[in-house]
Design an enzyme around this catalytic site. Structure first.
Site, PDB file in Angstrom:
ATOM      1  CB  SER A 127      60.481  65.612  22.449  1.00 50.88           C
ATOM      2  OG  SER A 127      60.350  64.665  23.488  1.00 50.88           O
ATOM      3  CE  LYS A 149      63.892  63.116  24.130  1.00 51.90           C
ATOM      4  NZ  LYS A 149      63.076  64.217  23.737  1.00 51.90           N
TER       5      LYS A 149
END
Length: 182
Positions: free
Chosen positions: A40, A79
């Site tokens: 990700s 993230k």
């Protein structure tokens, strides 16, 4: 055993114990390490990259953080912080708008270049994804750099500050990974 030998051994034991105590305190309160799992954050971080986290950093927009996964017990996610408390977030035609201002995202250039689709990120507003018009106090909006595969605030909502483990400061390579035996 001679008295001087006993003193020497005692001195070594004290030094080693002190070093362990200092290392424990640093790991608990100042910094820690973790491993990146998944894709990700590609190309910024790859699966299995090792990173060092600062536990004392003040989180700012576009910092990369590691936090407790809100949707999977016992897991952590890495993230990028996109929105801070008070921010209004919107994505239109692959352009990020924070508080109405278009924001460049240079960390997405490589993914945009290699993207066979029209946009990396679908159009959305903060309200559509979270039910909030602005990010509440003590909450963050996060997204992965690999927007096409990232499970992030667009899916699980806002991230509370108290679930943040730390800010990613740098990637490191264990000695055996660079060809130096232990």
């Amino acid at each position: 055993m001679k008295e001087s030998t006993k003193q020497e051994i005692y001195s070594w034991i004290k030094s080693i114990a002190f070093a362990f105590i200092i290392a424990f305190i640093c790991k608990q309160f100042l910094f820690t390490t973790t491993t990146v799992f998944g894709e990700s954050m590609e190309p910024t971080f790859q699966d299995q990259d090792k990173v060092v986290l600062s536990k004392t950093s003040e989180i700012q927009r576009f910092d990369m953080i590691v936090f407790d996964a809100p949707d999977v017990e016992g897991e952590h996610y890495i993230k990028r912080v996109i929105g801070l408390p008070g921010d209004h977030i919107e994505m239109k035609d692959d352009v990020l708008y924070i508080n109405g201002e278009a924001i460049e995202e240079p960390y997405l250039i490589e993914n945009k270049k290699d993207n066979p689709f029209n946009n990396l990120t679908e159009d959305f507003s903060l309200e559509e994804k979270t039910g909030k018009s602005k990010i509440p106090k003590d909450m963050l909006f996060v997204m992965g750099d690999n927007r096409l595969v990232s499970k992030d605030s667009r899916f699980f909502g806002l991230v509370p500050y108290d679930s943040v483990i730390g800010e990613v400061k740098f990637r490191y390579y264990p000695l055996e990974e660079i060809g130096i035996p232990k």
